[in-house]
Motif scaffolding. Structure first.
Motif, PDB file in Angstrom:
ATOM      1  N   GLN A  67       0.845  -1.195   0.000  1.00 39.34           N
ATOM      2  CA  GLN A  67       0.000   0.000   0.000  1.00 39.34           C
ATOM      3  C   GLN A  67       0.874   1.237   0.000  1.00 39.34           C
ATOM      4  OE1 GLN A  67      -3.055   0.140   3.019  1.00 39.34           O
ATOM      5  NE2 GLN A  67      -3.746   2.181   2.432  1.00 39.34           N
ATOM      6  N   THR A  72      -3.493   0.474  -3.276  1.00 39.52           N
ATOM      7  CA  THR A  72      -3.194  -0.797  -2.622  1.00 39.52           C
ATOM      8  C   THR A  72      -3.207  -1.881  -3.686  1.00 39.52           C
ATOM      9  OG1 THR A  72      -4.256  -0.073  -0.575  1.00 39.52           O
ATOM     10  CG2 THR A  72      -3.861  -2.428  -0.838  1.00 39.52           C
ATOM     11  N   VAL A 253      -8.971   0.929  15.360  1.00 39.40           N
ATOM     12  CA  VAL A 253      -8.904   0.203  14.091  1.00 39.40           C
ATOM     13  C   VAL A 253      -9.291  -1.256  14.361  1.00 39.40           C
ATOM     14  CG1 VAL A 253      -7.452  -0.438  12.111  1.00 39.40           C
ATOM     15  CG2 VAL A 253      -7.036   1.723  13.315  1.00 39.40           C
ATOM     16  N   ARG A 305      -4.980  -8.571   4.436  1.00 37.19           N
ATOM     17  CA  ARG A 305      -5.582  -7.246   4.445  1.00 37.19           C
ATOM     18  C   ARG A 305      -5.570  -6.652   5.855  1.00 37.19           C
ATOM     19  NH1 ARG A 305      -9.754  -5.281   1.073  1.00 37.19           N
ATOM     20  NH2 ARG A 305     -10.408  -7.400   0.525  1.00 37.19           N
ATOM     21  N   GLN A 306      -5.917  -7.481   6.857  1.00 38.54           N
ATOM     22  CA  GLN A 306      -5.977  -7.001   8.232  1.00 38.54           C
ATOM     23  C   GLN A 306      -4.588  -6.719   8.801  1.00 38.54           C
ATOM     24  OE1 GLN A 306      -8.754  -6.305   9.963  1.00 38.54           O
ATOM     25  NE2 GLN A 306     -10.121  -6.895   8.297  1.00 38.54           N
ATOM     26  N   ASN A 308      -1.949  -5.796   7.125  1.00 31.82           N
ATOM     27  CA  ASN A 308      -1.495  -4.546   6.514  1.00 31.82           C
ATOM     28  C   ASN A 308      -2.159  -3.342   7.178  1.00 31.82           C
ATOM     29  OD1 ASN A 308      -0.264  -2.851   4.318  1.00 31.82           O
ATOM     30  ND2 ASN A 308      -2.423  -2.499   3.859  1.00 31.82           N
ATOM     31  N   ARG A 309      -3.451  -3.457   7.435  1.00 33.28           N
ATOM     32  CA  ARG A 309      -4.170  -2.353   8.094  1.00 33.28           C
ATOM     33  C   ARG A 309      -3.601  -2.082   9.474  1.00 33.28           C
ATOM     34  NH1 ARG A 309     -10.541  -2.154   9.857  1.00 33.28           N
ATOM     35  NH2 ARG A 309     -10.720   0.120   9.957  1.00 33.28           N
ATOM     36  N   TYR A 310      -3.252  -3.148  10.170  1.00 35.70           N
ATOM     37  CA  TYR A 310      -2.687  -3.016  11.519  1.00 35.70           C
ATOM     38  C   TYR A 310      -1.342  -2.293  11.503  1.00 35.70           C
ATOM     39  CZ  TYR A 310      -0.004  -4.295  15.652  1.00 35.70           C
ATOM     40  OH  TYR A 310       0.818  -4.245  16.748  1.00 35.70           O
ATOM     41  N   ARG A 312       0.214  -0.579   9.267  1.00 37.32           N
ATOM     42  CA  ARG A 312       0.194   0.752   8.668  1.00 37.32           C
ATOM     43  C   ARG A 312      -0.395   1.776   9.639  1.00 37.32           C
ATOM     44  NH1 ARG A 312       0.895   2.588   3.612  1.00 37.32           N
ATOM     45  NH2 ARG A 312       0.019   4.634   3.128  1.00 37.32           N
ATOM     46  N   SER A 313      -1.531   1.460  10.215  1.00 35.46           N
ATOM     47  CA  SER A 313      -2.179   2.397  11.147  1.00 35.46           C
ATOM     48  C   SER A 313      -1.365   2.558  12.422  1.00 35.46           C
ATOM     49  CB  SER A 313      -3.601   1.939  11.471  1.00 35.46           C
ATOM     50  OG  SER A 313      -3.604   0.669  12.109  1.00 35.46           O
ATOM     51  N   ASN A 319      -3.529   4.308  15.346  1.00 33.32           N
ATOM     52  CA  ASN A 319      -4.156   3.184  16.034  1.00 33.32           C
ATOM     53  C   ASN A 319      -4.165   3.472  17.531  1.00 33.32           C
ATOM     54  OD1 ASN A 319      -4.841   0.407  16.882  1.00 33.32           O
ATOM     55  ND2 ASN A 319      -4.327  -0.159  14.785  1.00 33.32           N
TER      56      ASN A 319
END
Length: 416
Positions: A67, A72, A253, A305-306, A308-310, A312-313, A319
């Protein structure tokens, strides 16, 4: 041992090349994005193909999500179409869990529930309880000198009974020895730490070196449980704290992840990816696993996906940790000669994150604040056919894939 024939490898290349051409031929507003995805897929598949050739074995898939500020991209380069995965398939991300443990400890530090500079024998703020039990099982060498921060940094010298041989275990690690006898054994932190205490095993004086230690993180899991139990005025586990404060629905998040601690909790939700292990002529596909020995150091699962979200945030201060606390997590890397900070590692051009290896699953997650790019890579394979030599080839491939994707998109790649 199965080897890729030249004709099969050529066919795979032709099919991939045809797919890339098809994507390139797309017109309209999405054509540029599609061409980038095609280039990333091609680059990742080259890494996968090279790994298969070097191993002389099939590589089911090599999967990557990257991303940037603007987009992404997810790709799954696979040996056959049915072995490709999606970014929403669950997998065991293993020691990436250590970063979640660090986040939990630093969230407690941020909230004033503990101080990472405290020694583990000190009293939890506001209570009459010590951070770790005052029992024989916890009388590890130099216990009085170990700090919470040192456990996070792997600088406490705590002996790793999960990765190193323990006396009386027939030349095996303690966890391997017990699992061999009883695959469904319920491990506890008392039991694991107790092996280091009973045998008075350690690597060095606290603060005098670096040695990766799963057992040190088992100790952090117990600290989280004890602090949270005190604050909640009811029995709480490490998993409770993560679910209720780090990844659950009330967190900034929310993330669909799991951190099993019971020996009976062995199955991930659907869809999920099974790990594959090659050992000589034997192939083992591992779909369910007793993770009770890996609490706080390697028991997590989620989706690409999760994950990466973790990462990154988290690393952007968006977060549960404030930006100042994120800097605290990272700062020791720039201030010391170590590449390992408080529950995260640093790699040039990848940034901050972690990696994980467990039961046929290899992965990494990273975020680079310099260019705001996050990368997650997942390989569902251990090859032990040639011992550590073939395993290291697998391990290195997840980093090769990450660097290849970065270079393909015009970012700095593998350091020279």
């Amino acid at each position: 041992m199965c080897r890729l024939s030249k004709s099969r490898a050529l066919l795979g290349f032709v099919l991939l090349f045809a797919a890339v051409l098809l994507i390139y031929s797309c017109s309209g507003s999405d054509s540029n994005s599609s061409s980038k995805q095609a280039r990333v897929l091609f680059a990742v598949n080259e890494v996968r193909g090279s790994l298969a050739a070097n191993l002389g074995n099939k590589v089911p898939s090599l999967n990557l999500i990257i991303q940037t500020v603007n987009e992404t991209i997810f790709v799954s380069a696979s040996d056959t179409p049915d072995q490709a995965i999606t970014e929403d398939a669950y997998f065991r991300f293993a020691s990436n869990t250590k970063n979640f443990t660090s986040t939990a400890i630093l969230k407690m530090h941020q909230d004033g529930w503990l101080d990472i500079k405290d020694r583990i024998v000190e009293i939890i703020p506001g209570s009459n309880l010590s951070y770790v039990p005052d029992t024989a099982d916890w009388d590890v060498p130099y216990k009085e000198e170990i700090t919470i921060e040192q456990l996070l940094q792997h600088s406490a010298g705590v002996y790793d009974v999960d990765n190193n041989v323990v006396p009386g275990c027939e030349g095996l690690t303690y966890t391997a020895y017990i699992i061999q006898k009883d695959p469904n054994h319920q491990f506890t932190a008392d039991e694991l730490v107790g092996q280091a205490a009973i045998n008075q095993l350690s690597y060095f004086l606290p603060g005098e070196g670096y040695h990766y230690s799963n057992t040190g993180y088992s100790m952090l899991g117990e600290i989280i449980s004890r602090v949270y139990s005190f604050r909640s005025d009811s029995p709480k586990t490490y998993t409770d704290y993560l679910n209720e404060n780090i990844t659950g629905g009330t967190s900034p998040v929310p993330l669909d992840m799991g951190f099993p601690y019971l020996a009976t909790d062995q199955i991930m939700p659907e869809p999920h990816v099974c790990g594959t292990v090659y050992a000589g002529s034997k192939t083992e596909v591992i779909c369910k696993t007793n993770m009770s020995a890996q609490v706080a150091e390697g028991n997590g699962f989620g989706t690409m996906r999760q994950v990466n979200r973790y990462i990154r945030s988290l690393m952007r201060g968006e977060n549960v940790l404030q930006k100042e606390t994120v800097h605290l997590m990272q700062q020791d890397v720039s201030e010391s000669n170590s590449s390992y900070a408080l529950g995260c590692e640093y790699r040039e051009n990848l940034g901050y994150g972690h990696n994980g290896a467990r039961v046929g699953n290899l992965s990494l997650m990273a975020y680079n604040p310099d260019n705001e790019v996050s990368v997650v890579v997942y390989l569902p394979l251990f090859d032990l056919s040639n011992g550590m030599e073939s395993f290291i080839l697998c391990y290195n491939s997840i980093y090769e894939a990450a660097y290849a994707a970065l270079e393909t998109l015009g970012y700095p790649g593998k350091p020279k």
